[in-house]
Scaffold this active site. Structure first.
Site, short mmCIF file in Angstrom:
data_model
loop_
_atom_site.label_atom_id
_atom_site.label_comp_id
_atom_site.label_asym_id
_atom_site.label_seq_id
_atom_site.Cartn_x
_atom_site.Cartn_y
_atom_site.Cartn_z
N ARG A 53 -13.47 -5.02 8.59
CA ARG A 53 -14.91 -4.85 8.80
C ARG A 53 -15.75 -5.37 7.64
NH1 ARG A 53 -12.52 -1.47 11.69
NH2 ARG A 53 -11.22 -1.31 9.86
N THR A 54 -15.38 -4.97 6.44
CA THR A 54 -16.24 -5.30 5.30
C THR A 54 -16.32 -6.81 5.12
OG1 THR A 54 -15.63 -3.21 4.30
CG2 THR A 54 -16.64 -4.84 2.84
N LYS A 82 -0.35 -16.92 -10.09
CA LYS A 82 0.08 -17.64 -11.29
C LYS A 82 -0.29 -16.87 -12.55
CE LYS A 82 -0.93 -22.09 -9.09
NZ LYS A 82 -1.85 -23.24 -9.18
N ARG A 103 -13.50 -7.05 -3.60
CA ARG A 103 -12.72 -5.82 -3.32
C ARG A 103 -11.44 -5.90 -4.14
NH1 ARG A 103 -11.34 -3.14 2.44
NH2 ARG A 103 -13.48 -2.45 2.09
N HIS A 131 -17.74 2.38 -2.98
CA HIS A 131 -17.89 1.38 -1.91
C HIS A 131 -19.36 1.42 -1.48
CE1 HIS A 131 -17.04 -1.16 1.39
NE2 HIS A 131 -16.03 -0.52 1.97
C1 NCD Z 1 -12.85 1.91 4.06
C2 NCD Z 1 -12.38 1.39 2.71
O1 NCD Z 1 -11.89 0.27 2.62
O2 NCD Z 1 -12.56 2.14 1.76
N1 NCD Z 1 -12.89 0.91 5.03
C3 NCD Z 1 -14.05 0.21 5.18
O3 NCD Z 1 -14.46 -0.53 4.31
N2 NCD Z 1 -14.76 0.42 6.30
C4 NCD Z 1 -12.18 3.12 4.51
C5 NCD Z 1 -10.68 3.17 4.58
O4 NCD Z 1 -9.97 2.21 4.28
O5 NCD Z 1 -10.19 4.24 4.97
#
Ligand code: NCD
Length: 312
Positions: A53-54, A82, A103, A131
């Site tokens: 999703r993100t 590397k 991320r 997040h």
């Molecule tokens: C979340 C995350 O990555 O922290 N997912 C997201 O970005 N919607 C929640 C999760 O992984 O449980």
């Protein structure tokens, strides 16, 4: 907000949140008005952990603003294998792009990386840390369904490792909310987060912790359910002790108010039975879809000379 990094929701004031949500609502009402607004702009995607999703909603958002993305791809296919450091990777990719999304599995990675770049860096999740862009879409969804003031919210599941929970809890403290945290004892909110929330709320006691959902379900306007973060457990047997403990289905929800909104950042494992999806309570797919206008609004504000807003 031009050229700001977005690393933690602790730094998002109520005014910042409202600016993004208002802009997102404008964009959602008329996406065509911004279709070319950032033509030629490039967003760098650096995902060192899995994401659906993100990543896809950032990519969609950038393309719907007329821009495009460059994607580092999987860690296995990049120079990280590397031995390249994160600091070098972000310094290189910032030279190709107008903003970066990162991320990373290590808490604090986004803060560290932001010290090496001048373009806006957006934290899309740093380990069990924060997040903040998820929080903005969560707040947008709460505002649409229940309103952000005089809100009673239950946040349930893995409160220890769940970064969406940490970010959301901080941001909600800027509003008039009562927050109930429901989890097994071993997955309670980190004590430093509880301490910060008390400090942030100026001694108001808007926070309660519970082990059973039944203790509060009937009082809730919103129930925010989270996945147990299996990948963050140092010991798999500890995960197995708590896996499957917090699940909701239609029967659970019989004790809820008719107006309850059930949210989840997704992906879900077994926390919410699929039979809940067709009920009036379920808002988690709408929540995921809100990621696009909210991320469009945020990118627009960060990339615009005039700080965003309509320029007609
Ligand atoms: C979340 C995350 O990555 O922290 N997912 C997201 O970005 N919607 C929640 C999760 O992984 O449980």
């Amino acid at each position: 907000m031009r050229h700001d990094h977005v690393i933690t929701s602790k730094h998002l004031s109520r005014a910042d949140v409202e600016t993004v949500l208002d802009r997102a609502a404008e964009i959602a009402a008329d996406p065509s008005a911004v279709a070319d607004r950032h033509a030629g702009a490039l967003l760098g995607l650096l995902f060192f952990e899995p994401s659906t999703r993100t990543k896809l909603s950032f990519e969609t958002a950038m393309k719907r603003l007329g821009g495009d993305v460059v994607d580092m791809g999987s860690v296995e296919s990049s120079s990280v294998t590397k031995g390249e450091t994160l600091a070098d990777t972000v310094r290189v990719i910032e030279g190709y792009t107008d903003a970066l999304v990162l991320r990373h599995p290590k808490e604090g990675a986004a803060t560290m990386a932001s010290e090496f770049v001048d373009v806006p860096l957006l934290n899309a999740g740093d380990g069990a840390g924060q997040h903040p862009t998820q929080t903005l879409l969560d707040l947008y969804t709460i505002r649409e369904n229940a309103g952000l003031d005089d809100l009673t919210i239950g946040i349930m599941g893995d409160l220890k490792y769940g970064r969406t929970v940490h970010s959301l809890a901080y941001a909600l403290s800027n509003f008039d909310t009562r927050q109930h945290f429901i989890s097994p004892e071993s997955l309670q909110l980190p004590r430093e987060v509880v301490y910060d929330l008390h400090q942030q709320q100026g001694g108001r006691t808007g926070i309660r912790e519970h082990q059973r959902l039944e203790a509060v379900l009937g009082d809730l306007d919103v129930l925010y359910v989270t996945r147990i973060q299996r990948e963050r457990f140092p010991d798999e047997s500890e995960y197995r002790k708590v896996a499957g403990e917090y699940q909701i289905d239609r029967e659970t929800l019989e004790a809820a108010s008719d107006d309850l909104t059930v949210m989840h950042p997704l992906p879900r494992v077994d926390e919410i039975a699929p039979e809940v999806d067709d009920t009036e309570y379920a808002a988690y797919f709408e929540q995921a879809h809100n990621g696009v206008p909210v991320r469009m609004a945020l990118l627009d504000l960060l990339l615009s000379e005039d700080g965003g807003g309509s320029d007609e």
